[in-house]
Design an enzyme around this catalytic site. Structure first.
Site, short mmCIF file in Angstrom:
data_model
loop_
_atom_site.label_atom_id
_atom_site.label_comp_id
_atom_site.label_asym_id
_atom_site.label_seq_id
_atom_site.Cartn_x
_atom_site.Cartn_y
_atom_site.Cartn_z
N ASN A 85 0.86 -1.18 0.00
CA ASN A 85 0.00 0.00 0.00
C ASN A 85 0.89 1.23 0.00
O ASN A 85 1.81 1.33 0.82
CB ASN A 85 -0.90 0.00 1.24
N HIS A 98 6.68 -1.38 3.43
CA HIS A 98 6.51 -2.78 3.81
C HIS A 98 5.71 -3.51 2.76
O HIS A 98 4.84 -2.93 2.11
CB HIS A 98 5.83 -2.89 5.18
P1 AMP Z 1 -0.59 -0.84 5.80
O1 AMP Z 1 -2.04 -0.62 6.11
O2 AMP Z 1 -0.33 -1.40 4.44
O3 AMP Z 1 0.25 0.38 6.12
O4 AMP Z 1 -0.14 -2.01 6.78
C1 AMP Z 1 0.31 -1.80 8.07
C2 AMP Z 1 0.26 -3.15 8.75
O5 AMP Z 1 1.08 -3.12 9.89
C3 AMP Z 1 -1.14 -3.56 9.23
O6 AMP Z 1 -1.49 -4.79 8.60
C4 AMP Z 1 -0.97 -3.70 10.74
O7 AMP Z 1 -1.72 -4.77 11.27
C5 AMP Z 1 0.51 -3.93 10.87
N1 AMP Z 1 1.14 -3.54 12.12
C6 AMP Z 1 1.05 -2.34 12.75
N2 AMP Z 1 1.81 -2.32 13.86
C7 AMP Z 1 2.42 -3.54 13.93
C8 AMP Z 1 3.31 -4.16 14.85
N3 AMP Z 1 3.77 -3.52 15.93
N4 AMP Z 1 3.70 -5.44 14.61
C9 AMP Z 1 3.24 -6.10 13.53
N5 AMP Z 1 2.41 -5.58 12.62
C10 AMP Z 1 1.97 -4.33 12.83
#
Ligand code: AMP
Ligand code: ZN
Length: 112
Positions: A85, A98
């Site tokens: 994203n 990511h």
């Molecule tokens: P996006 O919406 O593509 O920016 O994805 C961010 C992702 O990060 C989401 O799927 C969240 O569930 C994940 N996320 C946020 N904080 C953490 C964390 N501390 N550890 C693992 N995943 C996380």
């Protein structure tokens, strides 16, 4: 810098790591949307896919090699999805590049 994924990369914040090398970390998503939901990140802070530069070509390529390695290790022989994203309209919530590696169920397209 107050970045949650930089803190995961530096181990300041714990995560369930599935892969790590000098440039890349992969760890389980906190809120999994599939039986396998791993996030693969460069340790270097890059805000989004839109901010990738020539200097990052090697690590970005390596992320995809790592993704297929993890997919094999986690038994995703039936296929998987890699999602990035980028920016507000995409729903990017963490401003550190990511790639979501998701699998273990049938995916729908274009979302979910
Ligand atoms: P996006 O919406 O593509 O920016 O994805 C961010 C992702 O990060 C989401 O799927 C969240 O569930 C994940 N996320 C946020 N904080 C953490 C964390 N501390 N550890 C693992 N995943 C996380
Ligand atoms: Zn960061």
């Amino acid at each position: 810098m107050d970045c949650i994924f930089c803190k995961i990369a530096s181990k300041e914040i714990p995560s369930e790591k599935v892969y790590e090398d000098n440039q890349i970390v992969a760890f389980n998503d906190l809120d999994p949307q599939a039986p396998v939901h791993v996030l693969i990140i460069p340790k270097k802070h890059i805000q989004s896919a839109d901010q990738i530069t020539d200097d990052d070509k090697e690590v970005i390529g390596k992320i995809f090699v790592v993704a297929s390695k993890i997919a094999k290790e986690l038994g995703l022989e039936n296929g998987y999805r890699i999602v990035n994203n980028c920016g507000e309209d995409s729903g990017q919530t963490v401003q550190h590049l990511h790639f979501h590696l998701m699998g273990g169920r049938k995916m729908h397209w274009p979302a979910g």
